[in-house]
Design an enzyme around this catalytic site. Sequence first.
Site, PDB file in Angstrom:
ATOM      1  N   GLY A  97      26.840 -16.587  -2.987  1.00  0.00           N
ATOM      2  CA  GLY A  97      26.446 -17.984  -2.859  1.00  0.00           C
ATOM      3  C   GLY A  97      25.143 -18.229  -2.126  1.00  0.00           C
ATOM      4  O   GLY A  97      25.074 -19.087  -1.234  1.00  0.00           O
ATOM      5  N   HIS A 147       0.495   0.184  10.453  1.00  0.00           N
ATOM      6  CA  HIS A 147       0.857  -1.174  10.055  1.00  0.00           C
ATOM      7  C   HIS A 147       2.191  -1.106   9.308  1.00  0.00           C
ATOM      8  O   HIS A 147       2.537  -0.071   8.719  1.00  0.00           O
ATOM      9  CB  HIS A 147      -0.245  -1.771   9.179  1.00  0.00           C
ATOM     10  CG  HIS A 147      -0.477  -1.027   7.902  1.00  0.00           C
ATOM     11  ND1 HIS A 147      -1.065   0.225   7.871  1.00  0.00           N
ATOM     12  CD2 HIS A 147      -0.172  -1.328   6.616  1.00  0.00           C
ATOM     13  CE1 HIS A 147      -1.121   0.637   6.619  1.00  0.00           C
ATOM     14  NE2 HIS A 147      -0.594  -0.273   5.839  1.00  0.00           N
ATOM     15  N   HIS A 148       2.914  -2.221   9.317  1.00  0.00           N
ATOM     16  CA  HIS A 148       4.261  -2.322   8.732  1.00  0.00           C
ATOM     17  C   HIS A 148       5.306  -1.535   9.527  1.00  0.00           C
ATOM     18  O   HIS A 148       6.429  -1.358   9.040  1.00  0.00           O
ATOM     19  CB  HIS A 148       4.333  -1.856   7.263  1.00  0.00           C
ATOM     20  CG  HIS A 148       3.387  -2.529   6.312  1.00  0.00           C
ATOM     21  ND1 HIS A 148       2.740  -3.710   6.595  1.00  0.00           N
ATOM     22  CD2 HIS A 148       2.983  -2.185   5.057  1.00  0.00           C
ATOM     23  CE1 HIS A 148       1.980  -4.051   5.559  1.00  0.00           C
ATOM     24  NE2 HIS A 148       2.101  -3.147   4.628  1.00  0.00           N
ATOM     25  N   ASP A 204       0.790  -1.227   0.000  1.00  0.00           N
ATOM     26  CA  ASP A 204       0.000   0.000   0.000  1.00  0.00           C
ATOM     27  C   ASP A 204       0.823   1.278   0.000  1.00  0.00           C
ATOM     28  O   ASP A 204       0.346   2.315  -0.453  1.00  0.00           O
ATOM     29  CB  ASP A 204      -1.067  -0.004   1.094  1.00  0.00           C
ATOM     30  CG  ASP A 204      -0.493  -0.193   2.472  1.00  0.00           C
ATOM     31  OD1 ASP A 204       0.674  -0.603   2.588  1.00  0.00           O
ATOM     32  OD2 ASP A 204      -1.202   0.061   3.452  1.00  0.00           O
ATOM     33  N   ASN A 254      19.313 -34.388  -7.296  1.00  0.00           N
ATOM     34  CA  ASN A 254      20.245 -35.324  -6.668  1.00  0.00           C
ATOM     35  C   ASN A 254      19.895 -35.527  -5.197  1.00  0.00           C
ATOM     36  O   ASN A 254      20.754 -35.764  -4.362  1.00  0.00           O
ATOM     37  CB  ASN A 254      21.701 -34.875  -6.866  1.00  0.00           C
ATOM     38  CG  ASN A 254      21.878 -33.404  -6.531  1.00  0.00           C
ATOM     39  OD1 ASN A 254      21.097 -32.838  -5.775  1.00  0.00           O
ATOM     40  ND2 ASN A 254      22.898 -32.778  -7.075  1.00  0.00           N
ATOM     41  N   ASP A 309      17.688 -29.567  -7.031  1.00  0.00           N
ATOM     42  CA  ASP A 309      16.394 -29.761  -6.359  1.00  0.00           C
ATOM     43  C   ASP A 309      16.364 -29.055  -5.001  1.00  0.00           C
ATOM     44  O   ASP A 309      15.304 -28.592  -4.563  1.00  0.00           O
ATOM     45  CB  ASP A 309      16.111 -31.254  -6.196  1.00  0.00           C
ATOM     46  CG  ASP A 309      17.247 -31.997  -5.496  1.00  0.00           C
ATOM     47  OD1 ASP A 309      18.419 -31.600  -5.657  1.00  0.00           O
ATOM     48  OD2 ASP A 309      16.972 -32.977  -4.784  1.00  0.00           O
ATOM     49  N   GLU A 332      26.352 -29.615   0.186  1.00  0.00           N
ATOM     50  CA  GLU A 332      26.567 -29.658   1.639  1.00  0.00           C
ATOM     51  C   GLU A 332      26.968 -31.050   2.123  1.00  0.00           C
ATOM     52  O   GLU A 332      27.739 -31.181   3.065  1.00  0.00           O
ATOM     53  CB  GLU A 332      25.302 -29.193   2.370  1.00  0.00           C
ATOM     54  CG  GLU A 332      25.080 -27.708   2.201  1.00  0.00           C
ATOM     55  CD  GLU A 332      23.901 -27.188   3.010  1.00  0.00           C
ATOM     56  OE1 GLU A 332      23.681 -25.978   2.945  1.00  0.00           O
ATOM     57  OE2 GLU A 332      23.224 -27.985   3.681  1.00  0.00           O
ATOM     58  N   GLU A 373       9.392 -10.594  -2.697  1.00  0.00           N
ATOM     59  CA  GLU A 373      10.399  -9.540  -2.817  1.00  0.00           C
ATOM     60  C   GLU A 373      11.809 -10.081  -2.946  1.00  0.00           C
ATOM     61  O   GLU A 373      12.658  -9.461  -3.596  1.00  0.00           O
ATOM     62  CB  GLU A 373      10.319  -8.581  -1.625  1.00  0.00           C
ATOM     63  CG  GLU A 373       9.074  -7.707  -1.603  1.00  0.00           C
ATOM     64  CD  GLU A 373       7.868  -8.381  -0.958  1.00  0.00           C
ATOM     65  OE1 GLU A 373       7.973  -9.554  -0.543  1.00  0.00           O
ATOM     66  OE2 GLU A 373       6.805  -7.726  -0.864  1.00  0.00           O
ATOM     67  N   GLY A 417      18.521 -33.719  -2.489  1.00  0.00           N
ATOM     68  CA  GLY A 417      18.878 -32.927  -1.318  1.00  0.00           C
ATOM     69  C   GLY A 417      20.021 -31.966  -1.586  1.00  0.00           C
ATOM     70  O   GLY A 417      20.365 -31.680  -2.730  1.00  0.00           O
TER      71      GLY A 417
END
Lengths: 504, 504
Positions: free
Chosen positions: A425, A126-127, A38, A482, A455, A488, A61, A484
């Site tokens: 990254g 608000h916000h 708004d 692959n 994925d 990592e 956003e 997951g």
Amino acid sequence: MQVADQIPSAGKTCTIADYLLERLVQLKVTEIFGVPGDFNLGFLDYIESSSKLEWAGNCNELNAAYAADGYARVKEGSLGVLVTTFGVGELSATNGIAGAFSERVPVLHIVGVPSTAQQKSKPMLHHTLGDGRYDAYLKAAEQFAISTASLQDKSTAPAEIDRLITECVVTARPVYLMLPTDLVHEQISSKRLLTPLNVEPPENDPEIENFVLDEIVKLIEEADRDVVLLVDACAIRHNVKKEVFEFAERTHFPVYSAPMGKTAIPEDYDRYGGIYVGTISRPEIKEKVESAKLLLSIGGLKSDFNTGNFTYQIPTTRTIELHSDHTRIRFAAYHGIGMKRLLPKLTHRMQPFREDAKALTVPKFTLPVPQEDNETISHLWLWPRVGQFFKKGDVIVAETGTSSFGILDVPLPGGSVFVSQILWGSIGWTVGSTLGAAIAARDIGLNRVILFVGDGSIQLTVQELSTMMRTGVKPIIFLLNNSGYTIERYLHGEKARYNDIINW
Amino acid sequence: MQVADQIPSAGKTCTIADYLLERLVQLKVTEIFGVPGDFNLGFLDYIESSSKLEWAGNCNELNAAYAADGYARVKEGSLGVLVTTFGVGELSATNGIAGAFSERVPVLHIVGVPSTAQQKSKPMLHHTLGDGRYDAYLKAAEQFAISTASLQDKSTAPAEIDRLITECVVTARPVYLMLPTDLVHEQISSKRLLTPLNVEPPENDPEIENFVLDEIVKLIEEADRDVVLLVDACAIRHNVKKEVFEFAERTHFPVYSAPMGKTAIPEDYDRYGGIYVGTISRPEIKEKVESAKLLLSIGGLKSDFNTGNFTYQIPTTRTIELHSDHTRIRFAAYHGIGMKRLLPKLTHRMQPFREDAKALTVPKFTLPVPQEDNETISHLWLWPRVGQFFKKGDVIVAETGTSSFGILDVPLPGGSVFVSQILWGSIGWTVGSTLGAAIAARDIGLNRVILFVGDGSIQLTVQELSTMMRTGVKPIIFLLNNSGYTIERYLHGEKARYNDIINW
């Protein structure tokens, strides 16, 4: 009223909104990213009624910030623009803006904020945070912007807007603009619009610049023919690809690229040798780069992943670094001597196509396709094959993780553009940035936009596929499933459940 | 090694990670929200091996923050916990954390950050801004946290952790904890764990408290029987629902609720009259509240949407406000006099079930079901009907916009919990917070979790449906498809394209 009155650049008066939008049009912006809220709806009316600008209407956003980033990367010399609303909107974009800061991408973040009167009386709107701190979001944003402006007065607004946009493009960093609901519609003189913004970097001090040129030429001569160019991220961001290529062509010095500089030099250029990443470079590249008598680094950004975890084996005594706003020759720093102005003069001082430099061999950058076939698609199988799929002028976007690492070794066709986020990254970034890249590519007549994403990463930002449909762009998406967070698993927790995801 | 050695609270030593997790278990935390990233993987190992804590494994950090917020709202007296990684992870959660700050929700944000050695040497690691500012994210986070801690030393870590968690719960605000990769595994004494954290608010100064009690009792007596209670958000967040109800039952004063206080008092309580929102209240409610000789406001949060855009018609001379950390009697503020300690003493001073107060009529809070049928489902048709669907102990989550406004007028069954974000108002928030609310509801034995969300809002955060499946919760979701950002169409741009969305 004459038609000319409605064109801000024709002089007389215009609203602050139109002033701002006209500045963006002058810099070849065609698309604005963001989400309505708004406090920005009044401003969006001006975008919607502009014949030269489109509103992307992103799904959220963060994705919109990623899209603005991707747009700016592909549309070199222009900038990405993001519009959000006070608090709830802008803060969702924080990671996207910080990434643009880190990776030197010019993004203008326009935030629709409460009216100047409300900012003074500070009601519990608000916000808001409920405690009257109307400057809290600005304070947070300052951490991730090279400059900010909180418009409070129509008399200073145009100069503030000009200053901010100029800094954005010149420094290739995000800037943050607070646009109050009331000022949007205020009439101001449009006279300044007749003078386009100067977004070129400032001239170098001639005395220092000449000294620097002499020093560089002297070192190049001392090194005889044995000079190697290493091109990196800031050569792209600070728009010196053309200048670098002219320098390379004139001198015939071998050229290599850091990961973040991939495609700054066309990878099919015959004096281009591939990617240098410290100890994890291909052995022949490592040997050539590290044994050169002189390394001329252009737009270097020495982050961990961009340097093979800080394993450059090149002594500073053999290094010259050209940056956007300074130059380093061995241990000496020359502040204010930027490469955009320096490079053409340096090229001018070089002898054309030196035969002795041409005699220096450059390893051929290729990636042979292995012939063994297998039930499972492995990375070793995949990347050489996708390399054959790429065409001239493609934009290739690679997500942080196995996609980004995998594609570094693939030689890309001439005129193609590699887009990745190797320093920041942030996973999921490519889905939004592909949207922006695809719109920019359509604008400037590039070829296909091709995304490689895993994925795990796509789950963060998947809804932006919807905005691709809305805006009509049609990137080709390779979704590598692959199971997951595979990158990592290599780092930690190979079998940990926290690296699993739900299989969509 | 004996088994007791592995239980941190049994004394001796434990790792900092286990110390932190044990503190959370003591406060009845069962689920931790977040996304893995290389700077938090070591810590996630400890969560994964804990028998008392589950890892939600959210799709992105904003959704995870929303989930932690929703969890904390439903699990009153406990807190929500969010784990992200340095920079790229934590900054995506900024909006979620700021919303928890604004709406007073206790959320602990644990960020896995580079090692203490790296924080000193400041290399250009991935996920940094590339300029050595390792404190930039902390500086941004300070805007949205009541307190922060950057752990740097194992000797001070446990006290820092205790301080932070205590402030989080006592103030009902987010706190921010930087957990370096090396300190996670450091051994510390677990002796402090034998003493549970005191998360009750501090005692009031007895002299001031007595003075305040006398003043309040005197004003209540002067108002004769004509006192009205108005319950608001902070009565829920600061965990005084029980104290308020005991006070109401003893005095029989009529009770009304502000929108953000909905379900602080059971809406089927016979002395409860419905929602007061200034000039947009139902006329009979407005009349009763504004004509009372004395208004006792409990946990008020006077934001625009919570007060009918600041249209309370109650003079300060007829108002007493009880807050978590201060009391206001007409124009006088009594700092440090908090309602949690004050209310039971006030109740004690009241005569039980005063017949004269009972004589005050309270309008019956009902919403009749209109009988006319129509092809189109309108808001007038929908909300009375969903009112009949609700059951005791349901958790009802309403997205900002038409859902939130629509449901305010629906009387909810006793023991049900209303969850909405009326002050912060970030669209998409309910999808994440429903996940957290559903896990908390499952924990504490509440009934169904029912979400009302629009087609515009769900696009921001839709992937979190996946985490609902992963965690096995089964909320009932009403997705109201009204073709775009309908609440914004009412505000501005009724036919503007920027209020359209792609119809999924």
